[in-house]
Structures are given as C-alpha cells and as structure tokens.
Scaffold this motif. Structure first.
Motif, PDB file in Angstrom:
ATOM      1  N   UNK A   1       0.933  -1.123   0.079  1.00 48.83           N
ATOM      2  CA  UNK A   1       0.060   0.105   0.017  1.00 48.83           C
ATOM      3  C   UNK A   1       0.850   1.201  -0.135  1.00 48.83           C
ATOM      4  N   UNK A   2       1.811   1.316   0.861  1.00 49.23           N
ATOM      5  CA  UNK A   2       2.901   2.198   0.919  1.00 49.23           C
ATOM      6  C   UNK A   2       3.575   2.557  -0.352  1.00 49.23           C
ATOM      7  N   UNK A   3       3.894   1.405  -1.044  1.00 45.93           N
ATOM      8  CA  UNK A   3       4.405   1.364  -2.505  1.00 45.93           C
ATOM      9  C   UNK A   3       3.399   2.176  -3.534  1.00 45.93           C
ATOM     10  N   UNK A   4       2.227   1.822  -3.687  1.00 48.68           N
ATOM     11  CA  UNK A   4       1.165   2.386  -4.506  1.00 48.68           C
ATOM     12  C   UNK A   4       0.977   3.772  -4.208  1.00 48.68           C
ATOM     13  N   UNK A   5       0.847   4.190  -2.811  1.00 46.48           N
ATOM     14  CA  UNK A   5       0.764   5.643  -2.635  1.00 46.48           C
ATOM     15  C   UNK A   5       1.705   6.494  -3.075  1.00 46.48           C
ATOM     16  N   UNK A   6       3.191   5.811  -2.906  1.00 44.40           N
ATOM     17  CA  UNK A   6       4.462   6.728  -3.261  1.00 44.40           C
ATOM     18  C   UNK A   6       4.309   7.027  -4.778  1.00 44.40           C
ATOM     19  N   UNK A   7       4.067   5.891  -5.418  1.00 45.76           N
ATOM     20  CA  UNK A   7       4.125   5.966  -7.282  1.00 45.76           C
ATOM     21  C   UNK A   7       2.908   6.989  -7.613  1.00 45.76           C
ATOM     22  N   UNK A   8       1.760   6.605  -6.911  1.00 42.68           N
ATOM     23  CA  UNK A   8       0.636   7.795  -7.319  1.00 42.68           C
ATOM     24  C   UNK A   8       0.431   8.510  -6.472  1.00 42.68           C
TER      25      UNK A   8
END
Length: 425
Positions: A135-142
């Motif tokens: 989830x933290x990877x997704x929010x970082x990318x987008x």
C-alpha cells in the motif's frame, strides 16, 4: 463517457488503509507510553543497546507521535510526496525488522499495536509484507492521485497539530494513568476470576514420542505405551496449547517469605496496595498524600501495603527518605508493571476486585480521600450506574481544531475562486 481511473481508486483505498492503521497504532501506543517504553527496553536489550534504556520513554512517546502524524498526513493527503516517501521508508524498515523478529524471535511480539492487539511476529511480518508495504508503494508511485482535504496553505497546521496532539496525549497518559486499560488488571476486574479455569476450558494437547528397535513413533496420551518396557520414552511435544487465563500468577510475599496473596484477595473490607516496581526509581514528590491515605486506612481499619520488587536495602532507603510506616510486600517486577503504569501507583481492592487505581500525581487529598474511598468501597446505586469516559472530550479536542481549520480553509479558497472569476470577467 468518462473512463474510470482505477489507479486513483486503488491509491485512495491504500491511502485509507495506511491512514487508519497508523492512526490506530499511534493512538494505542500514546494511550500506554509506559508500556511502549517497556517494549523499547526489550528491543534495546535484544540488540545489545541496553545503554539506551534511559531514553526508552522519550522514544516511545515520539514513535507513537510519528506513527500518528504519518497516519493523519496520508489520510488528509498533506504534503503528499514527502509523506509517502516517509511512509515507504518507515514500512520498508519495519518489514525488514519484523522479518528478523519472525526468524530469530529476540522479542516475543513486536508491540506494533501496543497491548490493545497482540499478534505474533510472523503475523506482524505478513501484515507488513502483504498489506502495508504494498500500500505504501502504491501511494508513493501515485501520490498525485490522492485528493487533498486541505489546501497547501494550512498543511503546516495539520503537521504541527498532529504531532503536538499525539505527544500531549501520551504525556497526559503518562502523568496520570492510561485512559483505556488494555491489561487484565483494569478497574472492575476480579483477580481470582481472571486466574480461574472454566470447566470446559480446552487443555494442552501433547504428543509423546517413543522409540523401539531404532524407530521413533508418536502416540497420544491414551495410546502411549507407558507400561511397555520394549518402548523407550524420548520426548513430549506440545501440539496445541490449552486455555491460558488472563492472569497466570499473582503472588505477594511478606517479610517471612509467605505468600499472602490469597488472604489479601479475600479481604472484604478493602485493601490498599501502594505499588512500586522499583523504589529506587519511584517518585516521592507526592509522599504526603500517600502517607495521608495510609493514616486514613489505619483509622478506618483498611489494610495498607507497599508492594515492590526492590531489595531490603532499597526498602530501607525508601523508609528513611519518606518516613513510611506501612508494611512492605514483595512481588514480581513484571507483574507490578502490568498492574499499574505508575511508580508508585495506588490500587484499592475489595474481595479481589480492583475498585480504583491512581497515579501518584492523582492520589486523593486528605480533605477528599474519605468521601472518595467510602463511595468506592460502599458505592450507592447512583454511582454504580454512573459511567465516566474521557473519550468524548478527547475526540472533540482532536476533531474540532481540524474541522474549524477545514471550514476556514474551504471558505477562504472559495472566496479566492470567486475573486478570480470576477477579475476574469
């Protein structure tokens, strides 16, 4: 027809999951900063950093504040890029740490949700690796797809308020007592009942390994060849643990090293226990209030003991420094820290039930002690039905400033938008 932006939907879902999880984690840690400090000492000891124990409380308070702040910022989409970078770095570190804990088990549980929810190290690692880190990877990318709740003009307020609120809340719970007690020794708990085993409680299930002619075989307790000399017993394995009561041990030893816990729990007239895990580290700034409570107890036939894990030398120093006249009992250090998050703290028992607990900063004064104690020992029907909860006030203190700033921010932004429209016309 406008196409659906699935990346935005997924990003917003991840943002909500991270925000709620971090807010919850930060809150339960802030409720019990002393418990967090104890957990930090466990970590320091496991990694050979016991020299850092003096800053365990400071670390506990700031860790809860950082988690709370990250949860608030990502939920409100404040400083989106910076917040998601910090969130990703935090979750990467915690995932690696919990993997190490799961493999080597230097600390029994990571304490990620304090005492509120205790999960195993493997469960914690899976939670991080499968949910929070992705989830933290997704929010970082987008991160640009997250919709901000505030304009950038008031981001600074959300950041400052989030940290100060959490740190202040932690300090309040440290200076007094946790507003919510997650441990078994909460007010209203009956210690003998919490130590008992229900009749239908599941028992430990074992498997017995025997050897015969060089071959090992597993047996149940019913089929084990205990009386057969041709079989050699090798070991017993616990297959499934049975019921474990919330309180497994409660022992109080007097000067003769006799365990008098059963007598104290059976006392119907009330018992005061002044609890200090270590008298050498106990605060004596409210010693007059403590001595006044002892005098009141003597006058009204209420038992009063000081319970500590300190040595006789430590007890002697405390008596010389405070003029204490009450008798002393000794108990396990961990048990005392579990009973009350204060050093010292005062506990009032009746028939094994905890009627009330006080941090040494909140011990009733000489003028009010009589009426308070009498109402606790012999409560009226009106008091029995009265419920006091600080949560409404706490929630109001948190939500009201954020709501007022949002209203101000919204209408200011709206006025500016109208002004631009007028100028463009």
């Amino acid at each position: 027809m406008r196409s659906i932006d699935y990346r935005k939907i997924i990003t917003e879902i991840c943002r909500i999951i991270l925000g709620i999880t971090f807010l919850f984690s930060g809150t339960v840690k802030a409720i019990d900063p002393v418990g967090g400090a104890i957990k930090m000492e466990d970590y320091f000891g496991a990694f050979g950093l016991s020299a850092l124990n003096p800053i365990a409380l400071f670390t506990s308070i700031n860790l809860s504040a950082v988690e709370y702040l990250l949860g608030l910022c990502i939920l409100m989409a404040v400083y989106r890029k910076f917040t998601t970078i910090c969130m990703l770095a935090f979750m990467t570190f915690m995932t690696l740490l919990t993997l190490y804990l799961a493999i080597f088990n230097p600390v029994h549980d990571c304490g990620c949700f304090g005492e509120a929810i205790i999960i195993s190290n493997w469960q914690t690692f899976l939670k991080n690796a499968l949910v929070l880190l992705p989830a933290s990877i997704v929010t970082f990318i987008y991160h640009k797809k997250m919709t901000p709740v505030y304009t950038h003009k008031v981001y600074w307020f959300v950041l400052l308020f989030g940290y100060l609120f959490s740190a202040g809340f932690s300090y309040y719970n440290y200076y007094h007592l946790p507003v919510m007690d997650f441990r078994p020794y909460k007010i209203g708990a009956n210690i003998p009942q919490l130590m008992s085993f229900p009749e239908d409680a599941p028992q430990d299930e074992y498997q017995f390994i025997y050897e015969k002619d060089g071959k090992k075989e597993a047996f149940t307790p019913e089929t084990a060849p205990a009386g057969d000399p041709s079989w050699t017993f090798v070991e017993a394995k616990l297959i499934k643990p049975g019921y474990v009561p919330p309180i497994t041990s409660f022992e109080l030893y007097d000067a003769n090293e006799d365990n008098i816990a059963e007598d104290i729990l059976a006392t119907e007239g009330g018992v005061f226990l002044l609890i200090s895990p270590k008298l050498e580290k106990a605060s004596d700034k409210n010693i007059d209030e403590i001595n006044n409570i002892y005098d009141y107890a003597v006058e009204h036939g209420i038992l009063f003991y000081c319970v500590t894990s300190s040595t006789k030398e430590g007890i002697t120093i405390w008596v010389n420094n405070t003029g204490a006249e009450y008798p002393f009992l000794t108990a396990d250090d961990v048990t005392l820290k579990t009973i009350i998050r204060a050093n010292p703290g005062l506990v009032l028992l009746k028939s094994g039930t905890i009627l009330n607990k006080w941090n040494h900063n909140d011990i009733p004064s000489e003028d009010t002690a009589g009426s308070i104690i009498e109402e606790l020992v012999n409560p009226s029907d009106e008091k029995r039905n009265e419920e006091k909860s600080p949560w409404a006030f706490i929630v109001c203190c948190f939500t009201l400033p954020l709501l007022l700033v949002w209203i101000y921010d919204y209408f200011r932004n709206r006025r500016k938008s109208k002004s631009k429209e007028v100028l463009s016309v």
